[in-house]
Design an enzyme around this catalytic site. Structure first.
Site, PDB file in Angstrom:
ATOM      1  CE  LYS A 242      -2.092  -1.440   3.872  1.00  0.00           C
ATOM      2  NZ  LYS A 242      -1.703  -2.677   4.543  1.00  0.00           N
TER       3      LYS A 242
ATOM      4  NE  ARG B 170      -4.443  -2.072   9.781  1.00  0.00           N
ATOM      5  CZ  ARG B 170      -3.790  -1.136   9.318  1.00  0.00           C
ATOM      6  NH1 ARG B 170      -3.550   0.178   9.441  1.00  0.00           N
ATOM      7  NH2 ARG B 170      -3.137  -1.788   8.843  1.00  0.00           N
TER       8      ARG B 170
ATOM      9  NE  ARG C  24       7.700  -2.341   6.254  1.00  0.00           N
ATOM     10  CZ  ARG C  24       6.450  -2.256   6.796  1.00  0.00           C
ATOM     11  NH1 ARG C  24       5.909  -1.548   5.204  1.00  0.00           N
ATOM     12  NH2 ARG C  24       6.226  -2.613   7.812  1.00  0.00           N
TER      13      ARG C  24
ATOM     14  NE  ARG D 187       5.888   0.070   9.743  1.00  0.00           N
ATOM     15  CZ  ARG D 187       4.757  -0.351   9.224  1.00  0.00           C
ATOM     16  NH1 ARG D 187       5.014   0.494   8.304  1.00  0.00           N
ATOM     17  NH2 ARG D 187       3.999  -0.604  10.162  1.00  0.00           N
TER      18      ARG D 187
ATOM     19  NE  ARG E 109       2.247  -4.728  11.112  1.00  0.00           N
ATOM     20  CZ  ARG E 109       3.176  -4.467  10.549  1.00  0.00           C
ATOM     21  NH1 ARG E 109       3.872  -5.022  10.270  1.00  0.00           N
ATOM     22  NH2 ARG E 109       2.381  -3.720   9.284  1.00  0.00           N
TER      23      ARG E 109
HETATM   24  P1  AP5 Z   1       4.815  -1.706   1.862  1.00  0.00           P
HETATM   25  O1  AP5 Z   1       4.236  -0.382   0.735  1.00  0.00           O
HETATM   26  O2  AP5 Z   1       5.577  -0.712   3.435  1.00  0.00           O
HETATM   27  O3  AP5 Z   1       3.351  -1.978   2.267  1.00  0.00           O
HETATM   28  P2  AP5 Z   1       2.379  -1.826   3.185  1.00  0.00           P
HETATM   29  O4  AP5 Z   1       1.102  -2.171   3.089  1.00  0.00           O
HETATM   30  O5  AP5 Z   1       2.441  -0.340   3.000  1.00  0.00           O
HETATM   31  O6  AP5 Z   1       2.502  -2.368   4.960  1.00  0.00           O
HETATM   32  P3  AP5 Z   1       2.783  -1.191   5.849  1.00  0.00           P
HETATM   33  O7  AP5 Z   1       3.413  -2.576   7.233  1.00  0.00           O
HETATM   34  O8  AP5 Z   1       3.255  -0.231   6.318  1.00  0.00           O
HETATM   35  O9  AP5 Z   1       1.071  -1.909   6.239  1.00  0.00           O
HETATM   36  P4  AP5 Z   1      -0.060  -1.839   7.848  1.00  0.00           P
HETATM   37  O10 AP5 Z   1      -0.628  -2.271   7.305  1.00  0.00           O
HETATM   38  O11 AP5 Z   1       0.977  -3.088   8.415  1.00  0.00           O
HETATM   39  O12 AP5 Z   1       1.013  -0.086   7.922  1.00  0.00           O
HETATM   40  P5  AP5 Z   1       0.533   0.704   9.089  1.00  0.00           P
HETATM   41  O13 AP5 Z   1       1.439   1.675   8.969  1.00  0.00           O
HETATM   42  O14 AP5 Z   1      -0.390   0.875   7.935  1.00  0.00           O
HETATM   43  O15 AP5 Z   1       5.617  -3.238   1.566  1.00  0.00           O
HETATM   44  C1  AP5 Z   1       6.225  -4.484   2.105  1.00  0.00           C
HETATM   45  C2  AP5 Z   1       7.663  -4.478   1.571  1.00  0.00           C
HETATM   46  O16 AP5 Z   1       7.262  -4.917   0.644  1.00  0.00           O
HETATM   47  C3  AP5 Z   1       8.616  -3.417   1.392  1.00  0.00           C
HETATM   48  O17 AP5 Z   1       9.658  -3.471   1.266  1.00  0.00           O
HETATM   49  C4  AP5 Z   1       8.327  -2.923   0.116  1.00  0.00           C
HETATM   50  O18 AP5 Z   1       9.674  -2.399  -0.472  1.00  0.00           O
HETATM   51  C5  AP5 Z   1       8.377  -4.586  -1.053  1.00  0.00           C
HETATM   52  N1  AP5 Z   1       7.281  -4.216  -1.743  1.00  0.00           N
HETATM   53  C6  AP5 Z   1       6.410  -3.680  -1.534  1.00  0.00           C
HETATM   54  N2  AP5 Z   1       5.900  -3.595  -3.076  1.00  0.00           N
HETATM   55  C7  AP5 Z   1       6.443  -5.071  -3.627  1.00  0.00           C
HETATM   56  C8  AP5 Z   1       6.431  -6.130  -4.708  1.00  0.00           C
HETATM   57  N3  AP5 Z   1       5.310  -5.463  -5.679  1.00  0.00           N
HETATM   58  N4  AP5 Z   1       7.390  -7.061  -4.929  1.00  0.00           N
HETATM   59  C9  AP5 Z   1       8.121  -7.563  -4.407  1.00  0.00           C
HETATM   60  N5  AP5 Z   1       8.802  -6.558  -2.663  1.00  0.00           N
HETATM   61  C10 AP5 Z   1       7.526  -4.925  -2.620  1.00  0.00           C
HETATM   62  O19 AP5 Z   1       0.155   0.418  10.563  1.00  0.00           O
HETATM   63  C11 AP5 Z   1       1.054  -0.249  11.484  1.00  0.00           C
HETATM   64  C12 AP5 Z   1       0.322   0.137  12.817  1.00  0.00           C
HETATM   65  O20 AP5 Z   1      -0.783   1.885  12.721  1.00  0.00           O
HETATM   66  C13 AP5 Z   1      -1.487  -1.054  12.916  1.00  0.00           C
HETATM   67  O21 AP5 Z   1      -0.242  -2.378  12.729  1.00  0.00           O
HETATM   68  C14 AP5 Z   1      -1.783  -0.257  13.911  1.00  0.00           C
HETATM   69  O22 AP5 Z   1      -1.314  -0.881  15.341  1.00  0.00           O
HETATM   70  C15 AP5 Z   1      -2.004   0.578  14.035  1.00  0.00           C
HETATM   71  N6  AP5 Z   1      -2.766   1.176  13.128  1.00  0.00           N
HETATM   72  C16 AP5 Z   1      -2.912   1.857  11.321  1.00  0.00           C
HETATM   73  N7  AP5 Z   1      -4.255   2.504  10.841  1.00  0.00           N
HETATM   74  C17 AP5 Z   1      -5.010   1.158  11.728  1.00  0.00           C
HETATM   75  C18 AP5 Z   1      -6.278   1.527  11.721  1.00  0.00           C
HETATM   76  N8  AP5 Z   1      -7.090   2.223  10.786  1.00  0.00           N
HETATM   77  N9  AP5 Z   1      -6.919   1.278  12.983  1.00  0.00           N
HETATM   78  C19 AP5 Z   1      -6.091   1.109  13.628  1.00  0.00           C
HETATM   79  N10 AP5 Z   1      -4.826   0.745  13.618  1.00  0.00           N
HETATM   80  C20 AP5 Z   1      -4.203   1.542  12.949  1.00  0.00           C
END
Ligand code: AP5
Length: 218
Positions: free
Chosen positions: A13, A88, A127, A160, A171
């Site tokens: 994402k 979410r 990552r 992270r 997660r």
């Molecule tokens: P990346 O692009 O970083 O993936 P992502 O989907 O953004 O993953 P996140 O871990 O950031 O998502 P998340 O939903 O857990 O975290 P968030 O910060 O929202 O890619 C991942 C890796 O893969 C990278 O190394 C990249 O280079 C590689 N890659 C990407 N695309 C690729 C491809 N096509 N092929 C190969 N490699 C690839 O949330 C963190 C925390 O915040 C949550 O756990 C929760 O505690 C809290 N939180 C956030 N939002 C909410 C909400 N709405 N409600 C409640 N709690 C929340």
């Protein structure tokens, strides 16, 4: 245009959002980054969110929804934005729809980046992030030119706290149950589209752009 990017942790994402927001000229609204920024700055919101974020659990809806609705009020979100990591839960999706409806607006598309669990674990464990510009790297899929250093601004990259293996597993479990409900919610509204997120980054990007082009033509 208001877009929602749906997908499990590691689905890509953030990677795709960085490119899409630049291309579409809309704001990138990411609740995960908003929480991490508040945690870094030691704000009250950050202290409330910290135990949840660091252990891989969802931050309670009332905290998350209030933060997001406040962010949506800012000038750069008046005519559209790309939402990454929100909603979410069903309560979050409904709160978002209600808030936009009050402004005479609504979600245009919800795009689901589908990726298998094994691939997600592999991606998250390799990552690396830039603390300054938010660029995302992977030690084998998308390595920086110099190990540990951001290509764009030379900052030292970091891993992270919630990418530790035991937290990654939690997660994925926590998010899977909620994701199904969200997919059904947007499917029922006729707004859900799916992209195979397991393809190379550029291929995923092309598919997203062609989806968006079709939507804009309508
Ligand atoms: P990346 O692009 O970083 O993936 P992502 O989907 O953004 O993953 P996140 O871990 O950031 O998502 P998340 O939903 O857990 O975290 P968030 O910060 O929202 O890619 C991942 C890796 O893969 C990278 O190394 C990249 O280079 C590689 N890659 C990407 N695309 C690729 C491809 N096509 N092929 C190969 N490699 C690839 O949330 C963190 C925390 O915040 C949550 O756990 C929760 O505690 C809290 N939180 C956030 N939002 C909410 C909400 N709405 N409600 C409640 N709690 C929340």
């Amino acid at each position: 245009m208001f877009l929602v990017l749906l997908g499990l942790p590691g689905a890509g994402k953030g990677t795709q959002a960085a490119f899409l927001t630049e291309r579409l000229g809309v704001a990138h609204v990411t609740t995960g980054e908003l929480f991490r920024e508040n945690i870094r700055r030691g704000t009250e919101l950050g202290e409330q969110a910290r135990p949840y974020v660091e252990s891989g659990r969802l931050v309670p809806d009332e905290i998350t929804i209030a933060m997001l609705l406040k962010r949506l009020e800012e000038p750069d979100c008046q005519r559209g934005c790309l939402l990454d990591g929100f909603p979410r839960t069903l309560a979050q999706a409904r709160a978002l729809d209600d808030a936009l409806a009050r402004r005479g607006q609504g979600i245009d598309l919800a795009i689901y980046l589908r990726v298998s669990e094994e691939e997600l674990v592999r991606r998250l464990s390799g990552r690396w992030n830039c603390p300054t510009c938010g660029a995302v790297y992977h030690e084998t899929n998308a390595p920086p030119k110099v190990p540990g250093v951001c290509d764009r601004d030379g900052s030292r990259l970091y891993q992270r706290e919630d990418d530790r293996p035991e937290v990654v597993r939690r997660r994925l479990e926590v998010n899977m149950a909620q994701l199904r409900e969200l997919l059904d919610y947007y499917q029922a509204q006729g707004k859900l589209r799916e992209v195979d997120g397991e393809q190379p980054v550029e291929k995923v990007r092309e598919e997203l752009l062609s989806l968006l082009a079709t939507t804009q033509e309508r």
